[in-house]
Scaffold this motif. Structure first.
Motif, PDB file in Angstrom:
ATOM      1  N   GLN A   1      -6.203  -4.063   4.635  1.00 48.32           N
ATOM      2  CA  GLN A   1      -6.692  -4.346   3.289  1.00 48.32           C
ATOM      3  C   GLN A   1      -5.910  -3.556   2.249  1.00 48.32           C
ATOM      4  O   GLN A   1      -5.308  -2.532   2.558  1.00 48.32           O
ATOM      5  N   GLU A   2      -5.953  -4.038   1.024  1.00 51.45           N
ATOM      6  CA  GLU A   2      -5.336  -3.298  -0.075  1.00 51.45           C
ATOM      7  C   GLU A   2      -5.995  -1.932  -0.199  1.00 51.45           C
ATOM      8  O   GLU A   2      -7.212  -1.819  -0.142  1.00 51.45           O
ATOM      9  N   SER A   3      -5.179  -0.900  -0.380  1.00 52.25           N
ATOM     10  CA  SER A   3      -5.708   0.445  -0.589  1.00 52.25           C
ATOM     11  C   SER A   3      -5.989   0.650  -2.068  1.00 52.25           C
ATOM     12  O   SER A   3      -5.130   0.384  -2.904  1.00 52.25           O
ATOM     13  N   LYS A   4      -7.169   1.119  -2.356  1.00 58.96           N
ATOM     14  CA  LYS A   4      -7.520   1.472  -3.729  1.00 58.96           C
ATOM     15  C   LYS A   4      -7.274   2.965  -3.969  1.00 58.96           C
ATOM     16  O   LYS A   4      -7.007   3.378  -5.076  1.00 58.96           O
ATOM     17  N   GLU A   5      -7.387   3.764  -2.898  1.00 60.04           N
ATOM     18  CA  GLU A   5      -7.180   5.214  -2.981  1.00 60.04           C
ATOM     19  C   GLU A   5      -5.725   5.494  -2.664  1.00 60.04           C
ATOM     20  O   GLU A   5      -5.304   5.397  -1.518  1.00 60.04           O
ATOM     21  N   VAL A   6      -4.940   5.822  -3.689  1.00 60.53           N
ATOM     22  CA  VAL A   6      -3.508   5.981  -3.488  1.00 60.53           C
ATOM     23  C   VAL A   6      -2.972   7.337  -3.941  1.00 60.53           C
ATOM     24  O   VAL A   6      -1.771   7.570  -3.865  1.00 60.53           O
ATOM     25  N   SER A   7      -3.837   8.225  -4.405  1.00 59.06           N
ATOM     26  CA  SER A   7      -3.328   9.504  -4.910  1.00 59.06           C
ATOM     27  C   SER A   7      -3.632  10.688  -4.002  1.00 59.06           C
ATOM     28  O   SER A   7      -2.954  11.706  -4.082  1.00 59.06           O
ATOM     29  N   ASP A   8      -4.611  10.579  -3.130  1.00 64.45           N
ATOM     30  CA  ASP A   8      -4.958  11.657  -2.201  1.00 64.45           C
ATOM     31  C   ASP A   8      -4.090  11.512  -0.951  1.00 64.45           C
ATOM     32  O   ASP A   8      -4.272  10.585  -0.152  1.00 64.45           O
ATOM     33  N   GLY A   9      -3.145  12.419  -0.785  1.00 64.93           N
ATOM     34  CA  GLY A   9      -2.176  12.331   0.297  1.00 64.93           C
ATOM     35  C   GLY A   9      -2.797  12.243   1.677  1.00 64.93           C
ATOM     36  O   GLY A   9      -2.322  11.477   2.523  1.00 64.93           O
ATOM     37  N   MET A  10      -3.836  13.001   1.927  1.00 59.93           N
ATOM     38  CA  MET A  10      -4.454  12.988   3.251  1.00 59.93           C
ATOM     39  C   MET A  10      -5.122  11.642   3.524  1.00 59.93           C
ATOM     40  O   MET A  10      -5.052  11.120   4.644  1.00 59.93           O
ATOM     41  N   LYS A  11      -5.764  11.068   2.501  1.00 66.98           N
ATOM     42  CA  LYS A  11      -6.363   9.740   2.672  1.00 66.98           C
ATOM     43  C   LYS A  11      -5.279   8.689   2.878  1.00 66.98           C
ATOM     44  O   LYS A  11      -5.452   7.756   3.670  1.00 66.98           O
ATOM     45  N   CYS A  12      -4.181   8.837   2.179  1.00 68.06           N
ATOM     46  CA  CYS A  12      -3.058   7.906   2.350  1.00 68.06           C
ATOM     47  C   CYS A  12      -2.545   7.952   3.788  1.00 68.06           C
ATOM     48  O   CYS A  12      -2.317   6.897   4.407  1.00 68.06           O
ATOM     49  N   VAL A  13      -2.366   9.144   4.319  1.00 69.39           N
ATOM     50  CA  VAL A  13      -1.889   9.284   5.698  1.00 69.39           C
ATOM     51  C   VAL A  13      -2.911   8.688   6.665  1.00 69.39           C
ATOM     52  O   VAL A  13      -2.544   7.998   7.621  1.00 69.39           O
TER      53      VAL A  13
ATOM     54  N   ASN B   1       0.832  -1.203   0.000  1.00 74.11           N
ATOM     55  CA  ASN B   1       0.000   0.000   0.000  1.00 74.11           C
ATOM     56  C   ASN B   1       0.869   1.257   0.000  1.00 74.11           C
ATOM     57  O   ASN B   1       0.617   2.196  -0.767  1.00 74.11           O
ATOM     58  N   VAL B   2       1.872   1.273   0.859  1.00 71.22           N
ATOM     59  CA  VAL B   2       2.727   2.458   0.968  1.00 71.22           C
ATOM     60  C   VAL B   2       3.526   2.658  -0.321  1.00 71.22           C
ATOM     61  O   VAL B   2       3.739   3.793  -0.748  1.00 71.22           O
ATOM     62  N   ARG B   3       3.931   1.571  -0.970  1.00 70.99           N
ATOM     63  CA  ARG B   3       4.577   1.720  -2.288  1.00 70.99           C
ATOM     64  C   ARG B   3       3.619   2.407  -3.255  1.00 70.99           C
ATOM     65  O   ARG B   3       4.016   3.291  -4.008  1.00 70.99           O
ATOM     66  N   GLY B   4       2.366   2.006  -3.226  1.00 66.05           N
ATOM     67  CA  GLY B   4       1.359   2.640  -4.079  1.00 66.05           C
ATOM     68  C   GLY B   4       1.182   4.110  -3.755  1.00 66.05           C
ATOM     69  O   GLY B   4       1.035   4.940  -4.662  1.00 66.05           O
ATOM     70  N   TYR B   5       1.188   4.451  -2.483  1.00 63.94           N
ATOM     71  CA  TYR B   5       1.079   5.863  -2.096  1.00 63.94           C
ATOM     72  C   TYR B   5       2.271   6.643  -2.645  1.00 63.94           C
ATOM     73  O   TYR B   5       2.113   7.734  -3.199  1.00 63.94           O
ATOM     74  N   HIS B   6       3.454   6.082  -2.474  1.00 64.27           N
ATOM     75  CA  HIS B   6       4.684   6.738  -2.943  1.00 64.27           C
ATOM     76  C   HIS B   6       4.631   6.973  -4.454  1.00 64.27           C
ATOM     77  O   HIS B   6       4.971   8.055  -4.935  1.00 64.27           O
ATOM     78  N   TRP B   7       4.226   5.986  -5.188  1.00 65.99           N
ATOM     79  CA  TRP B   7       4.200   6.092  -6.643  1.00 65.99           C
ATOM     80  C   TRP B   7       3.123   7.042  -7.154  1.00 65.99           C
ATOM     81  O   TRP B   7       3.306   7.693  -8.179  1.00 65.99           O
ATOM     82  N   ASN B   8       1.994   7.105  -6.466  1.00 67.50           N
ATOM     83  CA  ASN B   8       0.804   7.733  -7.041  1.00 67.50           C
ATOM     84  C   ASN B   8       0.318   9.003  -6.372  1.00 67.50           C
ATOM     85  O   ASN B   8      -0.616   9.630  -6.868  1.00 67.50           O
ATOM     86  N   VAL B   9       0.907   9.403  -5.249  1.00 66.83           N
ATOM     87  CA  VAL B   9       0.413  10.587  -4.552  1.00 66.83           C
ATOM     88  C   VAL B   9       0.512  11.812  -5.468  1.00 66.83           C
ATOM     89  O   VAL B   9       1.451  11.946  -6.266  1.00 66.83           O
ATOM     90  N   LYS B  10      -0.470  12.679  -5.357  1.00 65.75           N
ATOM     91  CA  LYS B  10      -0.516  13.900  -6.170  1.00 65.75           C
ATOM     92  C   LYS B  10      -0.895  15.075  -5.270  1.00 65.75           C
ATOM     93  O   LYS B  10      -1.349  14.899  -4.164  1.00 65.75           O
ATOM     94  N   GLY B  11      -0.692  16.266  -5.777  1.00 64.22           N
ATOM     95  CA  GLY B  11      -1.164  17.442  -5.073  1.00 64.22           C
ATOM     96  C   GLY B  11      -0.050  18.295  -4.518  1.00 64.22           C
ATOM     97  O   GLY B  11       1.139  18.033  -4.733  1.00 64.22           O
ATOM     98  N   ASP B  12      -0.473  19.316  -3.786  1.00 60.89           N
ATOM     99  CA  ASP B  12       0.480  20.321  -3.300  1.00 60.89           C
ATOM    100  C   ASP B  12       1.437  19.777  -2.232  1.00 60.89           C
ATOM    101  O   ASP B  12       2.456  20.385  -1.953  1.00 60.89           O
TER     102      ASP B  12
END
Length: 157
Positions: A93-105, A34-45
């Motif tokens: 569980q596997e994270s499906k939401e991986v681009s919204d930084g706040m949701k990732c955190v 999941n964290v690899r996915g966050y790293h690869w896909n996070v977007k935003g300011d």
């Protein structure tokens, strides 16, 4: 003495401990991916700061996965290695939401809560059977992760 394993621990309790460690291994493995996915896909300011923090976290999780597997081996048992088993057995569980930084955190904090609960349970059992190796490992993980929970929570505040 025949009820002791190769490192002098109760064989039956060591089997129970190895089972709990395999459960922890499954949770760590899903969390890591999941964290690899966050790293690869996070977007935003907040991309630059989160991208770096997520990389630090997945590198730490990678080390812990190996350490947990090696502890299972030290106890005389086999670590699970199939990702299909991880997905079946993990409470994370596997994270499906991986681009919204706040949701990732937020997902990271929820995952740490799962890990901390499991590690405290393992710590209790390892303490009961005088397994200082597992006990020290879990104590170190708990201390480190409680600090990370504080830091990630402060980030969200």
């Amino acid at each position: 003495m025949s009820n002791l394993n190769q490192i002098g621990l109760d064989s039956q309790k060591s089997a129970e401990l190895a089972q709990k460690l395999n459960d922890l291994l499954a949770n760590y493995s899903v969390f890591y991916q999941n964290v690899r996915g966050y790293h690869w896909n996070v977007k935003g300011d907040k991309f630059f700061e989160l991208h770096i923090k997520f990389e630090e976290l997945y590198n730490d999780l990678f080390v812990k996965i190996d350490e947990v597997a090696e502890r299972i081996l030290t106890l005389g048992y086999a670590p699970q290695h199939c990702f299909s088993n991880y997905l079946t057995n993990s409470q994370i569980q596997e994270s499906k939401e991986v681009s919204d930084g706040m949701k990732c955190v937020g997902n990271i904090l929820a995952s740490f809560k799962q890990l901390l609960t499991k590690q405290r349970d393992i710590l209790q059992l390892s303490g009961d059977i005088n397994d200082e190796g597992t006990n020290a490992q879990m104590s170190d993980y708990i201390r480190e992760q409680e600090k990370l929970v504080w830091m990630y929570s402060a980030y969200l505040a």
